[in-house]
Design an enzyme around this catalytic site. Structure first.
Site, PDB file in Angstrom:
ATOM      1  N   LYS A   1      58.027 -19.152 124.657  1.00 14.15           N
ATOM      2  CA  LYS A   1      59.116 -19.679 123.815  1.00 14.15           C
ATOM      3  C   LYS A   1      58.799 -19.538 122.321  1.00 14.15           C
ATOM      4  O   LYS A   1      58.983 -20.464 121.534  1.00 14.15           O
ATOM      5  CB  LYS A   1      59.415 -21.133 124.165  1.00 14.15           C
ATOM      6  CG  LYS A   1      59.864 -21.331 125.615  1.00 14.15           C
ATOM      7  CD  LYS A   1      60.184 -22.782 125.912  1.00 14.15           C
ATOM      8  CE  LYS A   1      60.630 -22.960 127.347  1.00 14.15           C
ATOM      9  NZ  LYS A   1      59.547 -22.737 128.329  1.00 14.15           N
ATOM     10  N   ARG A   2      58.345 -18.356 121.946  1.00 13.67           N
ATOM     11  CA  ARG A   2      58.011 -18.117 120.555  1.00 13.67           C
ATOM     12  C   ARG A   2      59.281 -17.890 119.729  1.00 13.67           C
ATOM     13  O   ARG A   2      60.313 -17.493 120.250  1.00 13.67           O
ATOM     14  CB  ARG A   2      57.087 -16.903 120.431  1.00 13.67           C
ATOM     15  CG  ARG A   2      55.711 -17.103 121.048  1.00 13.67           C
ATOM     16  CD  ARG A   2      54.968 -18.283 120.412  1.00 13.67           C
ATOM     17  NE  ARG A   2      53.554 -18.296 120.720  1.00 13.67           N
ATOM     18  CZ  ARG A   2      52.967 -19.075 121.625  1.00 13.67           C
ATOM     19  NH1 ARG A   2      53.702 -19.927 122.319  1.00 13.67           N
ATOM     20  NH2 ARG A   2      51.658 -19.045 121.831  1.00 13.67           N
TER      21      ARG A   2
END
Length: 273
Positions: A96-97
């Site tokens: 979830k960058r």
């Protein structure tokens, strides 16, 4: 891995199951804690027991980063084991960058090049220059957070006032993402607890793969998701984590994980008929 290769694996295994490898040392069987790398040994046992029943594995990187360098090494050993022993299986770095410019490029290199995952989850909030660096990688996929399964999704994602264009924000995100460079490499996260939105989502992205968390422990229904979300290529990766990997805390944990995975795979096989 290309999308046709993923579709081929789904057809061969009669499964579109993704198993989440979210390893919590307080939940794994205690006898593993005596080993040098209990996280990797747990993952290896789960993979060995279930690889023929699923088409993807998804380690959530938070469960590895929490243990510092040793945790990261366990993640590296896990992805290396998958790539060596089961290269046909689709791998997802659930990281979830979301950042911009060179930072996104470095995140992309870390997961798609150095660790050699097939895909990585990315937050879209900062727009195209935070996502396009991930899309530059050939035969790799970026899985965009579109409509998540958590309660807080209603704060912004389904709120038309947030986008300012009289439609829910998640629709704006998905529509806009289609205009980005190499958008054919996009997949999307859509939570299983949001089945009432799937029909609208499929109108926007009829051919894209959706990674669907929330089946099982979070209350999502596999059959309902398939009714509204499946396309001609199936187009779904249904994730289950806790319900499979923590089916038992005893020495039989891998066998019990297989039994739970088999139940889902058999249900999927019936749906695919």
């Amino acid at each position: 891995m290309t999308t046709p290769q993923l579709v081929q694996q789904i057809k061969a295994k009669k499964s579109f199951l993704c198993i989440g490898l979210d390893v919590d040392l307080t939940k794994i069987p205690t006898h593993l804690l005596e080993l040098e790398d209990p996280i990797f040994e747990f993952n290896k046992a789960i993979i060995d027991a279930t690889h023929d029943l699923c088409v993807a594995y998804k380690p959530n990187t938070a469960f590895y980063e929490a243990y510092g360098l040793k945790g990261w090494q366990s993640l590296e050993k896990t992805i290396n084991y998958l790539n060596e022993k089961h290269p046909e299986i689709f791998t997802i770095a659930d990281a979830k960058r979301g950042d911009i410019g060179n930072t996104s490029t470095m995140y992309a290199k870390a997961f798609l090049e150095d660790l050699n995952f097939d895909s990585v989850t990315v937050a879209p909030y900062m727009g195209k220059d935070s996502v396009e660096p991930f899309l530059d990688f050939e035969n790799k996929h970026t899985i965009l957070l579109a409509l998540t399964s958590n309660e807080g999704a209603f704060d912004f994602q389904t709120n038309p006032e947030v986008s300012g264009v009289s439609e829910e924000l998640y629709k704006t995100v998905i529509k806009t993402s289609k205009t980005w460079k190499n958008s054919q490499n996009l997949m999307y996260v859509v939570g299983a607890t949001k089945t009432e939105y799937f029909t609208e989502i499929r109108k926007i992205i009829p051919n894209s793969f959706l990674l669907v968390p929330g089946v099982g422990a979070q209350g999502g229904s596999l059959s309902e998701v398939c009714k509204v979300g499946m396309n001609e290529d199936v187009g779904l990766l249904i994730n289950s984590s806790r319900g499979i990997i923590y089916a038992s805390a005893g020495v039989d944990f891998a066998q019990k994980a297989r039994e739970e995975a088999l139940k889902i795979q058999q249900e999927m096989q019936e749906i695919l008929k």
